[in-house]
Scaffold this motif. Structure first.
Motif, PDB file in Angstrom:
ATOM      1  N   ALA A 380      -6.877 -14.040  -3.168  1.00  0.00           N
ATOM      2  CA  ALA A 380      -7.481 -14.754  -4.299  1.00  0.00           C
ATOM      3  C   ALA A 380      -6.535 -14.652  -5.498  1.00  0.00           C
ATOM      4  N   ILE A 381      -6.782 -15.476  -6.489  1.00  0.00           N
ATOM      5  CA  ILE A 381      -5.917 -15.510  -7.672  1.00  0.00           C
ATOM      6  C   ILE A 381      -6.670 -14.920  -8.858  1.00  0.00           C
ATOM      7  N   TYR A 382      -6.025 -13.975  -9.524  1.00  0.00           N
ATOM      8  CA  TYR A 382      -6.618 -13.399 -10.739  1.00  0.00           C
ATOM      9  C   TYR A 382      -6.680 -14.488 -11.824  1.00  0.00           C
ATOM     10  N   GLY A 383      -7.805 -14.546 -12.470  1.00  0.00           N
ATOM     11  CA  GLY A 383      -7.959 -15.556 -13.524  1.00  0.00           C
ATOM     12  C   GLY A 383      -8.505 -16.874 -13.005  1.00  0.00           C
ATOM     13  N   ILE A 384      -8.564 -17.038 -11.670  1.00  0.00           N
ATOM     14  CA  ILE A 384      -9.217 -18.207 -11.073  1.00  0.00           C
ATOM     15  C   ILE A 384     -10.410 -17.723 -10.244  1.00  0.00           C
ATOM     16  N   HIS A 385     -10.123 -16.755  -9.344  1.00  0.00           N
ATOM     17  CA  HIS A 385     -11.174 -16.259  -8.441  1.00  0.00           C
ATOM     18  C   HIS A 385     -11.598 -14.831  -8.734  1.00  0.00           C
ATOM     19  N   ARG A 386     -10.780 -14.101  -9.448  1.00  0.00           N
ATOM     20  CA  ARG A 386     -11.056 -12.690  -9.686  1.00  0.00           C
ATOM     21  C   ARG A 386     -10.814 -12.344 -11.158  1.00  0.00           C
ATOM     22  N   PRO A 387     -11.566 -11.373 -11.687  1.00  0.00           N
ATOM     23  CA  PRO A 387     -11.228 -10.889 -13.028  1.00  0.00           C
ATOM     24  C   PRO A 387      -9.972 -10.016 -12.952  1.00  0.00           C
ATOM     25  N   GLY A 388      -9.363  -9.794 -14.045  1.00  0.00           N
ATOM     26  CA  GLY A 388      -8.167  -8.941 -14.049  1.00  0.00           C
ATOM     27  C   GLY A 388      -7.580  -8.862 -15.445  1.00  0.00           C
ATOM     28  N   THR A 389      -6.346  -8.395 -15.521  1.00  0.00           N
ATOM     29  CA  THR A 389      -5.639  -8.299 -16.801  1.00  0.00           C
ATOM     30  C   THR A 389      -4.202  -8.736 -16.585  1.00  0.00           C
ATOM     31  N   ALA A 390      -3.731  -9.640 -17.423  1.00  0.00           N
ATOM     32  CA  ALA A 390      -2.316 -10.025 -17.399  1.00  0.00           C
ATOM     33  C   ALA A 390      -1.713  -9.670 -18.749  1.00  0.00           C
ATOM     34  N   TYR A 391      -0.457  -9.234 -18.723  1.00  0.00           N
ATOM     35  CA  TYR A 391       0.221  -8.893 -19.972  1.00  0.00           C
ATOM     36  C   TYR A 391       1.076 -10.073 -20.420  1.00  0.00           C
ATOM     37  N   ARG A 392       0.797 -10.513 -21.655  1.00  0.00           N
ATOM     38  CA  ARG A 392       1.591 -11.593 -22.234  1.00  0.00           C
ATOM     39  C   ARG A 392       3.026 -11.113 -22.420  1.00  0.00           C
ATOM     40  N   MET A 393       3.959 -12.013 -22.700  1.00  0.00           N
ATOM     41  CA  MET A 393       5.377 -11.611 -22.819  1.00  0.00           C
ATOM     42  C   MET A 393       5.619 -10.580 -23.926  1.00  0.00           C
ATOM     43  N   ASP A 394       4.693 -10.468 -24.889  1.00  0.00           N
ATOM     44  CA  ASP A 394       4.862  -9.450 -25.932  1.00  0.00           C
ATOM     45  C   ASP A 394       4.064  -8.186 -25.605  1.00  0.00           C
ATOM     46  N   GLU A 395       3.697  -8.027 -24.353  1.00  0.00           N
ATOM     47  CA  GLU A 395       2.994  -6.855 -23.831  1.00  0.00           C
ATOM     48  C   GLU A 395       1.575  -6.689 -24.374  1.00  0.00           C
ATOM     49  N   VAL A 396       0.995  -7.778 -24.827  1.00  0.00           N
ATOM     50  CA  VAL A 396      -0.417  -7.741 -25.230  1.00  0.00           C
ATOM     51  C   VAL A 396      -1.259  -8.047 -23.982  1.00  0.00           C
ATOM     52  N   PRO A 397      -2.188  -7.136 -23.595  1.00  0.00           N
ATOM     53  CA  PRO A 397      -2.995  -7.409 -22.404  1.00  0.00           C
ATOM     54  C   PRO A 397      -4.053  -8.476 -22.673  1.00  0.00           C
ATOM     55  N   ILE A 398      -4.155  -9.431 -21.758  1.00  0.00           N
ATOM     56  CA  ILE A 398      -5.104 -10.540 -21.888  1.00  0.00           C
ATOM     57  C   ILE A 398      -6.087 -10.463 -20.718  1.00  0.00           C
ATOM     58  N   PRO A 399      -7.386 -10.429 -20.995  1.00  0.00           N
ATOM     59  CA  PRO A 399      -8.351 -10.387 -19.890  1.00  0.00           C
ATOM     60  C   PRO A 399      -8.422 -11.718 -19.147  1.00  0.00           C
ATOM     61  N   LEU A 400      -8.575 -11.638 -17.829  1.00  0.00           N
ATOM     62  CA  LEU A 400      -8.690 -12.831 -16.982  1.00  0.00           C
ATOM     63  C   LEU A 400     -10.093 -12.882 -16.407  1.00  0.00           C
ATOM     64  N   ARG A 401     -10.701 -14.082 -16.441  1.00  0.00           N
ATOM     65  CA  ARG A 401     -12.071 -14.229 -15.929  1.00  0.00           C
ATOM     66  C   ARG A 401     -12.064 -15.121 -14.692  1.00  0.00           C
ATOM     67  N   PRO A 402     -12.977 -14.899 -13.758  1.00  0.00           N
ATOM     68  CA  PRO A 402     -13.048 -15.801 -12.602  1.00  0.00           C
ATOM     69  C   PRO A 402     -13.730 -17.114 -12.984  1.00  0.00           C
ATOM     70  N   LEU A 403     -13.224 -18.222 -12.390  1.00  0.00           N
ATOM     71  CA  LEU A 403     -13.814 -19.541 -12.616  1.00  0.00           C
ATOM     72  C   LEU A 403     -14.504 -20.073 -11.364  1.00  0.00           C
ATOM     73  N   LEU A 404     -13.956 -19.685 -10.203  1.00  0.00           N
ATOM     74  CA  LEU A 404     -14.465 -20.187  -8.924  1.00  0.00           C
ATOM     75  C   LEU A 404     -14.717 -19.016  -7.986  1.00  0.00           C
ATOM     76  N   PRO A 405     -15.669 -19.167  -7.062  1.00  0.00           N
ATOM     77  CA  PRO A 405     -15.823 -18.126  -6.036  1.00  0.00           C
ATOM     78  C   PRO A 405     -14.697 -18.270  -5.005  1.00  0.00           C
ATOM     79  N   SER A 406     -14.410 -17.189  -4.283  1.00  0.00           N
ATOM     80  CA  SER A 406     -13.402 -17.253  -3.214  1.00  0.00           C
ATOM     81  C   SER A 406     -13.748 -16.249  -2.144  1.00  0.00           C
ATOM     82  N   GLU A 407     -13.548 -16.651  -0.881  1.00  0.00           N
ATOM     83  CA  GLU A 407     -13.800 -15.689   0.196  1.00  0.00           C
ATOM     84  C   GLU A 407     -12.595 -14.788   0.429  1.00  0.00           C
TER      85      GLU A 407
END
Ligand code: SF4
Length: 426
Positions: A380-407
């Motif tokens: 699955a993809i973080y930020g599409i199917h799963r929540p998670g955290t991605a770090y922007r290029m300046d090292e600021v963490p950005i929360p990722l939310r799921p938009l679609l379900p995925s098996e």
């Protein structure tokens, strides 16, 4: 018909990780996103693509559990496993990769070793004057892109940070001077107030001359300066007298022979500029969460990439433990690929060895790879199917939310399953 509008969605296609998207989901499919970005392409549409097998073994569809067993068997038999990738993952997946690599005494490397590794080596030598992108939006009146073309690689970087109105820059673009330094004219250069065309591979000479000019030291007649001297004098003057300046530097500066020396010169120049005014330097990262991979490896092992754990403690040696070098020297006998990004940067010798050893690929449904891995598990993809955290290029963490379900499981869940299989069946 059910329709849902998601606001403030974060995009992980590039390292800007813009978190202001509005995505429309209708009947379980993404049908629209705003605002437009040229780099996104069909990223969101692909999420609606046809079903993909959960797992493949040598190209044949198998059950997920069988793929996990096979992956565990490969790793159990390996004497020198290598983990590579992680820039399309998230904190959860990156942590799971480090934990499994630690359990196995493996080598772990990220795509940074094929990208900004020279910058990381340089900043480890001389430090860096950093800031968040928000500070640039609010303060910077001089923005320099050096060896970087954001219009191509980070298309909304200018719109969101370098041209946007901020606290001390209410006029946005009108309140800023935009300068591009590059060895070839780019789309970003076309938008700049000044484009300075540096001679190919002479960025170091230009940066070193700027350092001298700041101190009032003129180069000797006939010296190589990379740029005409009058342009360098003008640039030095603009740098000294701005209210707040930034150099965003990219692969055009970094991926040259001795690119770490280029970056070291740039970082030293920026440090010295802080005697006169407020000045920063920031890397223009490319892949979605490559900064997160650096950060997680740093807090877990003490080092950002190319880390070997075979002796029970972390050892850091970029020339020795980068994935490309280990593959070229045939020093690994099993490879776990967490995403397939930047494999195209490997030499033919490295790619040849990669295709000879067992490979375990964790990849989203439409990720492409030019050879058939031994085991391929769809994630699955973080930020599409799963929540998670991605770090922007300046090292600021950005929360990722799921938009679609995925098996499909996330890469972190797959790595944890392999870890559990190794622990329970060893
Ligand atoms: S600039 Fe990058 S992160 Fe932002 S919307 Fe475009 S591809 Fe996504």
């Amino acid at each position: 018909m059910s329709e849902q509008l998601f606001e403030d969605v974060a995009c992980t296609v590039c390292a800007c990780v813009c978190d202001d998207l509005r995505v429309t989901v209708r009947d379980g499919r993404i049908v629209d996103y705003q605002p437009f970005c040229s780099r996104i392409g069909n990223w969101f549409e692909q999420q609606n693509s046809q079903p993909f097998p959960a797992a493949l073994q040598s190209g044949a569809e198998v059950a997920f559990e069988q793929a996990i067993d096979q992956a565990a068997t490969i790793l159990r038999q390996s004497r020198s496993p290598l983990f590579y990738g992680l820039s399309r993952s998230s904190t959860e997946g990156q942590r799971a990769a480090v934990a499994l690599a630690d359990r196995l005494g493996a080598t772990i490397d990220t795509t940074a070793s094929e990208g900004h590794a020279p910058s990381i080596l340089a900043l480890q030598q001389v430090g860096e004057s950093t800031c968040s992108l928000g500070e640039i939006r609010n303060r910077a009146d001089l923005v320099i892109y050096w060896g970087s073309d954001p219009i191509q690689w980070q298309p909304r970087h200018l719109e969101r940070y370098s041209m946007k109105a901020g606290m001390l820059t209410p006029g946005g673009r009108a309140d800023r001077t935009l300068i591009v330094v590059d060895s070839k004219r780019t789309e970003t250069a076309d938008l700049a107030d000044h484009y300075l065309e540096v001679e190919k591979d002479q960025d170091f000479e230009a940066l070193w001359t700027l350092r001298g000019l700041l101190r009032g030291v003129e180069p000797r007649p006939g010296s190589r300066t990379g740029l005409p001297l009058d342009q360098l004098r003008d640039l030095a003057q603009r740098m000294k007298t701005c209210r707040c300046g930034i150099i965003f530097f990219g692969y055009g500066l970094v991926l040259q022979p001795m690119g770490n020396n280029n970056v070291q010169a740039l970082l030293q120049l920026v440090t010295e500029l802080n005697q006169y005014t407020r000045f920063y330097a920031r890397r223009m990262r490319v892949a979605g969460d490559v900064s997160g991979a650096d950060s997680v490896l740093c807090w877990q092992t003490g080092y950002p990439f190319s880390v070997n754990l075979a002796r029970g403690y972390p050892r850091y040696s970029p020339d020795e433990f980068s994935a490309a070098d280990m593959l070229e020297r045939r020093e690994t006998d099993a490879v776990v690929l967490i995403g397939s990004s930047r494999l195209d940067c490997f030499s033919p010798a490295a790619l040849d060895h990669l295709q000879r050893v067992p490979t375990i690929l964790l990849e989203h449904p439409f990720g492409e790879i030019s050879f058939e891995p031994t085991v391929r598990i769809t994630t699955a993809i973080y930020g599409i199917h799963r929540p998670g955290t991605a770090y922007r290029m300046d090292e600021v963490p950005i929360p990722l939310r799921p938009l679609l379900p995925s098996e499909f499981p996330s890469d972190g869940e797959v790595l944890n399953a392999i870890h559990a299989a190794l622990s329970t069946r060893s």
